[in-house]
Write a protein that holds these residues in place. Structure first.
Motif, PDB file in Angstrom:
ATOM      1  N   ALA A  16       0.848  -1.187   0.000  1.00 42.38           N
ATOM      2  CA  ALA A  16       0.000   0.000   0.000  1.00 42.38           C
ATOM      3  C   ALA A  16       0.883   1.236   0.000  1.00 42.38           C
ATOM      4  O   ALA A  16       1.900   1.275   0.688  1.00 42.38           O
ATOM      5  N   PRO A  17       0.524   2.258  -0.768  1.00 43.53           N
ATOM      6  CA  PRO A  17       1.360   3.460  -0.804  1.00 43.53           C
ATOM      7  C   PRO A  17       1.376   4.158   0.546  1.00 43.53           C
ATOM      8  O   PRO A  17       0.377   4.181   1.263  1.00 43.53           O
ATOM      9  N   ASP A  18       2.512   4.689   0.872  1.00 44.12           N
ATOM     10  CA  ASP A  18       2.664   5.424   2.122  1.00 44.12           C
ATOM     11  C   ASP A  18       1.891   6.737   2.017  1.00 44.12           C
ATOM     12  O   ASP A  18       2.178   7.565   1.150  1.00 44.12           O
ATOM     13  N   PRO A  19       0.909   6.982   2.873  1.00 49.09           N
ATOM     14  CA  PRO A  19       0.115   8.215   2.755  1.00 49.09           C
ATOM     15  C   PRO A  19       0.934   9.474   3.015  1.00 49.09           C
ATOM     16  O   PRO A  19       0.513  10.572   2.632  1.00 49.09           O
ATOM     17  N   LYS A  20       2.072   9.336   3.670  1.00 52.96           N
ATOM     18  CA  LYS A  20       2.899  10.506   3.974  1.00 52.96           C
ATOM     19  C   LYS A  20       4.083  10.625   3.025  1.00 52.96           C
ATOM     20  O   LYS A  20       5.026  11.367   3.295  1.00 52.96           O
ATOM     21  N   ARG A  21       4.029   9.918   1.901  1.00 53.20           N
ATOM     22  CA  ARG A  21       5.208   9.843   1.041  1.00 53.20           C
ATOM     23  C   ARG A  21       5.589  11.195   0.439  1.00 53.20           C
ATOM     24  O   ARG A  21       6.774  11.468   0.251  1.00 53.20           O
ATOM     25  N   TRP A  22       4.618  12.049   0.127  1.00 52.61           N
ATOM     26  CA  TRP A  22       4.961  13.332  -0.486  1.00 52.61           C
ATOM     27  C   TRP A  22       5.544  14.303   0.551  1.00 52.61           C
ATOM     28  O   TRP A  22       6.427  15.097   0.231  1.00 52.61           O
ATOM     29  N   MET A  23       5.061  14.209   1.785  1.00 53.25           N
ATOM     30  CA  MET A  23       5.696  14.982   2.856  1.00 53.25           C
ATOM     31  C   MET A  23       7.112  14.468   3.112  1.00 53.25           C
ATOM     32  O   MET A  23       8.037  15.245   3.362  1.00 53.25           O
ATOM     33  N   ALA A  24       7.261  13.141   3.039  1.00 55.48           N
ATOM     34  CA  ALA A  24       8.586  12.552   3.204  1.00 55.48           C
ATOM     35  C   ALA A  24       9.530  13.049   2.111  1.00 55.48           C
ATOM     36  O   ALA A  24      10.703  13.368   2.363  1.00 55.48           O
ATOM     37  N   LEU A  25       9.013  13.129   0.885  1.00 57.65           N
ATOM     38  CA  LEU A  25       9.833  13.618  -0.221  1.00 57.65           C
ATOM     39  C   LEU A  25      10.279  15.051   0.020  1.00 57.65           C
ATOM     40  O   LEU A  25      11.433  15.403  -0.269  1.00 57.65           O
ATOM     41  N   LEU A  26       9.405  15.867   0.562  1.00 53.55           N
ATOM     42  CA  LEU A  26       9.765  17.260   0.845  1.00 53.55           C
ATOM     43  C   LEU A  26      10.942  17.324   1.814  1.00 53.55           C
ATOM     44  O   LEU A  26      11.893  18.095   1.604  1.00 53.55           O
ATOM     45  N   VAL A  27      10.896  16.497   2.870  1.00 53.07           N
ATOM     46  CA  VAL A  27      11.990  16.472   3.836  1.00 53.07           C
ATOM     47  C   VAL A  27      13.289  16.027   3.160  1.00 53.07           C
ATOM     48  O   VAL A  27      14.358  16.605   3.376  1.00 53.07           O
ATOM     49  N   LEU A  28      13.207  14.997   2.322  1.00 57.82           N
ATOM     50  CA  LEU A  28      14.393  14.489   1.632  1.00 57.82           C
ATOM     51  C   LEU A  28      14.978  15.529   0.683  1.00 57.82           C
ATOM     52  O   LEU A  28      16.201  15.693   0.590  1.00 57.82           O
ATOM     53  N   LEU A  29      14.102  16.241  -0.016  1.00 56.97           N
ATOM     54  CA  LEU A  29      14.575  17.242  -0.975  1.00 56.97           C
ATOM     55  C   LEU A  29      15.222  18.426  -0.268  1.00 56.97           C
ATOM     56  O   LEU A  29      16.202  18.993  -0.762  1.00 56.97           O
ATOM     57  N   VAL A  30      14.677  18.812   0.876  1.00 55.56           N
ATOM     58  CA  VAL A  30      15.286  19.906   1.637  1.00 55.56           C
ATOM     59  C   VAL A  30      16.688  19.497   2.098  1.00 55.56           C
ATOM     60  O   VAL A  30      17.638  20.292   2.029  1.00 55.56           O
ATOM     61  N   ALA A  31      16.828  18.260   2.551  1.00 51.26           N
ATOM     62  CA  ALA A  31      18.152  17.769   2.966  1.00 51.26           C
ATOM     63  C   ALA A  31      19.113  17.739   1.783  1.00 51.26           C
ATOM     64  O   ALA A  31      20.287  18.122   1.906  1.00 51.26           O
ATOM     65  N   ALA A  32      18.626  17.274   0.628  1.00 53.35           N
ATOM     66  CA  ALA A  32      19.472  17.240  -0.573  1.00 53.35           C
ATOM     67  C   ALA A  32      19.903  18.643  -0.974  1.00 53.35           C
ATOM     68  O   ALA A  32      21.065  18.882  -1.325  1.00 53.35           O
ATOM     69  N   PHE A  33      18.964  19.578  -0.915  1.00 51.48           N
ATOM     70  CA  PHE A  33      19.271  20.959  -1.266  1.00 51.48           C
ATOM     71  C   PHE A  33      20.323  21.534  -0.328  1.00 51.48           C
ATOM     72  O   PHE A  33      21.254  22.221  -0.762  1.00 51.48           O
TER      73      PHE A  33
END
Length: 575
Positions: A16-33
């Motif tokens: 099942a898709p993680d319902p918080k996956r897009w928020m998780a992506l935001l955190v990952l992208l901020v760290a990458a940036f």
């Protein structure tokens, strides 16, 4: 339980898709940036750091090189640590360490303190960054992964350009009286927010079968990378010593020993540092080849164009930074479009088109540099930088997904570490080529530019500085020697002995006349050297273009084990 998945198991055997996956992506992208920004912004602020700490040029070089070296050395190990102990856990360790090291760098009062903090920054970035690609790979379905990687690619392109464009204003504005310190301290609140929100939105994932840490493999990989990367990063600073070339050659047998050890680990306990079967995956091996060639070129371009603007043209960090915004805009415009709209439809042709756009932009830059010499304006560089940025976005955004699109979920961390190490190696080689191509021809171009000036300069010295013809000849000869010697210095701001030994050069009227001629000669000589560098750059991009024919024509619709991320039978949501 052997490991936790990114979603709960459903009746049809898929996660099942993680319902918080897009928020998780935001955190990952901020760290990458945050990481990518810090890797470039320090280059712009280096003169301010040198002045503020009263440090020598070699110390400031270690502030820059120490970060790059520690980052490159920890990427492969950091990726495997995520596979073994959990990618979320290692991501948080990396963010915490990076944040504390940033605080240490911002509060540094001694050069050694800043160098140590930067090395720690790079080390913890090497632990944090591999988890980002791996977590994106295992969190999103194949249908959503393109959009997620598009955002990651966009962040990568924009962060590199913003680092160069934001560094100048941050230093010149001297906000809160912090001067260069703000470029590090700004990471602290960002890191704290990441530590607060990441545990809430990220789900843990790791390899489904218990793996052991390959300590010997880690040592062999580290030694091989040190032997190869350190001479590349420090070659020009050290004068390209013989031992540097010996070290680079020695990295080959060490790497061979590493591969043999990995084969043994596969046979004995199935826990190698790098899964060698990954290189039998066409998208992975060919993507690494394209990535290496492309980032060698981009490393050359970014460093060469920055030196040309700030040293050759004498622009302030702020002006150079604002000029580079067109590159950031171009990368932003194409990175998301290439992944969401173009690559799914046209496949590798998008990357090849990007190589063409980059080459056109570089060719236009060559023409402008030759046409306007020392009189080039920021507006004249907008179009070539925009084109190079657009081409960069068309290649850099899809590459990460292409390289790991067919990697098994269990090896996502290891693969991500290899991908990032490959990128860092490309940048290191590109930087070394700048030293070889740009600076090697600078002395000859400087001498030629001054020879072209000499008749007009002699007349001006006689008319304005009231020198006799013989004195004018002496001054011109001394000026030529001084300029050529200065172009050979590792630190171009250093005045060599020949610049202070001739009394005529220190006379006010003579110095006033030479000022304009010096600016023109420097601008022309750097323009010619940049033209040579950009021709080599186009050649490297052409190589990347040819390697792109080896890439799969289209991305797979799903990863080989997409129906069973990690271990579907044992999957459970993280607490």
């Amino acid at each position: 339980m052997a490991g936790q998945d990114t979603g709960a198991d459903t009746s049809d055997g898929t996660a099942a898709p993680d319902p918080k996956r897009w928020m998780a992506l935001l955190v990952l992208l901020v760290a990458a940036f945050m990481d990518m920004l810090d890797g470039t912004i320090a280059n712009v602020a280096a003169p301010a750091m040198q002045k503020g700490l009263g440090a020598g040029y070699s110390i400031i070089q270690w502030v820059l090189v120490g970060y790059q070296l520690a980052f490159a050395l920890l990427l492969i190990l950091g990726g495997r640590l995520g596979d073994i102990y959990g990618r979320k856990k290692m991501f948080l360790v990396g963010v915490l360490g990076f944040t504390l090291a940033s605080l240490g760098a911002g509060l540094a009062t001694e050069p050694w303190h800043l160098v140590a903090s930067r090395i720690l920054q790079g080390a913890f970035a090497g632990i944090m960054v591999p988890q980002i690609l791996a977590l994106i790979h295992v969190t999103f379905s194949a249908k959503e992964r393109g959009a997620a990687f598009a955002m990651y690619g966009g962040v990568a392109g924009v962060a590199a350009a913003v680092g160069m464009s934001a560094g100048g204003p941050l230093v010149e504005w001297d906000l809160f009286g912090l001067d260069w310190r703000l470029i590090f301290l700004i990471n602290v609140p960002v890191g704290i927010l990441g530590l607060i929100y990441a545990p809430r939105v990220l789900r843990e994932s790791k390899a489904p079968h218990a793996l052991k840490l390959d300590a010997i493999g880690g040592v062999l990989a580290t030694v091989a990378l040190v032997l190869l990367v350190f001479p590349l990063l420090q070659g020009r600073e050290l004068g390209w010593p013989v031992w540097g070339f010996v070290a680079m050659v020695a990295s080959v047998p060490v790497m061979a020993c590493f591969i043999l050890w990995q084969k043994r680990k596969i046979r004995t306990d199935g826990s190698p540092l790098v899964e060698l079967h990954l290189f039998r995956i066409r998208s992975f091996s060919s993507g690494l080849g394209v990535s290496l060639a492309f980032f060698i070129g981009i490393g050359m371009f970014n460093i060469g164009w920055t030196i040309y603007m700030q040293v050759g043209q004498g622009w302030s960090p702020m002006r150079a930074g604002l000029t580079s915004l067109s590159f950031a805009l171009g990368a932003f415009l194409t990175s998301t479009l290439s992944m969401i709209a173009w690559v799914p439809k046209y496949g590798r042709k998008v990357l090849q088109a990007g190589a063409g756009v980059v080459s056109v932009g570089a060719a236009l830059y060559i023409w402008i540099a030759g046409e306007y010499g020392s009189d080039v304006s920021s507006w004249q560089l907008v179009t070539p930088l925009l084109l190079v940025g657009m081409g960069f976005g068309m290649i850099a955004a899809p590459l990460p997904q292409i390289v790991i699109s067919e990697v098994p979920y269990k090896d996502a961390g290891s693969a991500s570490g290899v991908v990032h190490t490959n990128t860092q190696l490309g940048f290191a080689i590109g930087g070394a080529l700048v030293s070889v191509v740009l600076f090697a021809g600078l002395a000859g171009n400087t001498a030629t530019a001054i020879d072209d000036q000499s008749p007009a300069l002699r007349k001006e010295l006689v008319a304005t500085a009231a020198l006799s013809p013989q004195q004018a000849d002496t001054a011109v000869t001394a000026y030529r020697t001084c300029s050529v010697d200065r172009s050979k210095e590792k630190d171009l701001s250093v005045a060599p002995r020949s610049c202070t030994s001739e009394p005529l050069l220190r006379e006010d009227k003579v110095a006033a006349v030479l000022s304009d001629f010096t600016k023109d000669a420097r601008g022309v000589s750097f323009a010619k050297s940049l033209q040579t560098l950009l021709m080599v750059f186009i050649g490297v991009i052409a190589l990347a273009f040819l390697l792109m024919f080896v890439l799969p024509r289209r991305l797979r619709d799903s990863a080989p084990d997409a129906g069973e991320p990690e271990s579907a039978a044992e999957a459970a949501p993280a607490p």
